[in-house]
Design a protein around this motif. Structure first.
Motif, PDB file in Angstrom:
ATOM      1  N   MET A   1     -51.534  -8.903  17.005  1.00  8.14           N
ATOM      2  CA  MET A   1     -52.844  -9.524  16.782  1.00  8.14           C
ATOM      3  C   MET A   1     -53.569  -8.827  15.644  1.00  8.14           C
ATOM      4  O   MET A   1     -53.224  -7.695  15.289  1.00  8.14           O
ATOM      5  CB  MET A   1     -53.694  -9.450  18.054  1.00  8.14           C
ATOM      6  N   ASP A  88     -55.716 -16.391  17.631  1.00 11.45           N
ATOM      7  CA  ASP A  88     -54.859 -17.008  18.653  1.00 11.45           C
ATOM      8  C   ASP A  88     -54.884 -16.125  19.898  1.00 11.45           C
ATOM      9  O   ASP A  88     -54.272 -15.053  19.930  1.00 11.45           O
ATOM     10  CB  ASP A  88     -53.429 -17.130  18.096  1.00 11.45           C
ATOM     11  N   ALA A  91     -51.502 -15.333  21.629  1.00  8.21           N
ATOM     12  CA  ALA A  91     -50.713 -14.341  20.887  1.00  8.21           C
ATOM     13  C   ALA A  91     -51.300 -12.945  21.087  1.00  8.21           C
ATOM     14  O   ALA A  91     -50.565 -11.960  21.231  1.00  8.21           O
ATOM     15  CB  ALA A  91     -50.683 -14.711  19.402  1.00  8.21           C
ATOM     16  N   ASP A  95     -49.402  -9.777  22.699  1.00  7.97           N
ATOM     17  CA  ASP A  95     -49.285  -8.551  21.902  1.00  7.97           C
ATOM     18  C   ASP A  95     -49.818  -7.349  22.676  1.00  7.97           C
ATOM     19  O   ASP A  95     -49.174  -6.304  22.798  1.00  7.97           O
ATOM     20  CB  ASP A  95     -50.067  -8.757  20.599  1.00  7.97           C
TER      21      ASP A  95
END
Ligand SMILES: CC[C@H](C(=O)O)C(=O)SCCNC(=O)CCNC(=O)[C@H](O)C(C)(C)COP(=O)(O)OP(=O)(O)OC[C@H]1O[C@@H](n2cnc3c(N)ncnc32)[C@H](O)[C@@H]1OP(=O)(O)O
Ligand SMILES: [Co+2]
Length: 139
Positions: A1, A88, A91, A95
């Protein structure tokens, strides 16, 4: 990220009207939103706009609000969390989880109408961090 902009600083308070008066009368805040309930998150919210970010004033909705316990420990209120934008959220969750951080629950709709999630303060040096998916253009 990738860390995005600081969207807001969450401030817990026992009284949104009293807190609004401080930001307005002491600090000269000129753009103060209407308070509104966010029952799904068990908080009442009011945004105080600064030129480059916001203060998110939070009152508990009910004894089981995540703010209620914070106010038991800090009866006058205080800084509660910081919120950064991410492109996002899914995501970001993947992460952070892969890096061993505790992401608290699944992303849910926050006070700006976009998905938010929280990282446990113990994994961020004592700071409760909220991540908020950056609103899509025009939303
Ligand atoms: C989403 C709507 C809106 C938006 O922006 O859109 C919001 O921001 S709503 C904000 C309110 N919602 C939340 O905070 C949800 C996430 N919070 C939680 O899941 C809990 O509050 C949690 C896990 C941070 C703390 O859980 P709980 O209060 O049940 O446990 P403890 O009181 O025992 O705390 C455990 C440990 O964490 C420390 N702690 C608690 N709150 C904070 C905080 N705000 N900042 C930093 N540290 C915090 C607490 O002191 C304990 O540490 P210890 O050393 O064990 O004493
Ligand atoms: Co927030």
């Amino acid at each position: 990220m990738t860390l995005g902009r600081l969207n807001h600083i969450g401030v817990a308070t026992p009284s949104i009207p009293a807190a609004v008066a401080l930001y307005r009368d002491l600090l000269g805040a000129e753009a103060i939103g209407e308070a509104f309930d966010l029952p799904a998150q068990k908080v009442r919210v009011c945004f105080v706009d600064a030129p480059n970010s916001q203060i998110e004033l939070l009152e508990p909705l009910g004894a089981d609000s995540p703010i209620a316990k914070f106010l038991e420990k800090n009866p006058a209120g205080g800084q509660h969390h910081v919120c950064f934008e991410v492109a996002d959220i899914a995501a970001a969750v993947a992460d952070l989880t892969a890096k061993g951080a505790r992401v608290l629950g699944a992303p849910r709709i926050g006070a700006h109408g976009t998905l938010v999630v929280f990282v446990h303060p113990k994994d961020m040096g004592g700071v409760l961090v909220e991540l908020m998916e950056t609103p899509k253009e025009g939303h």
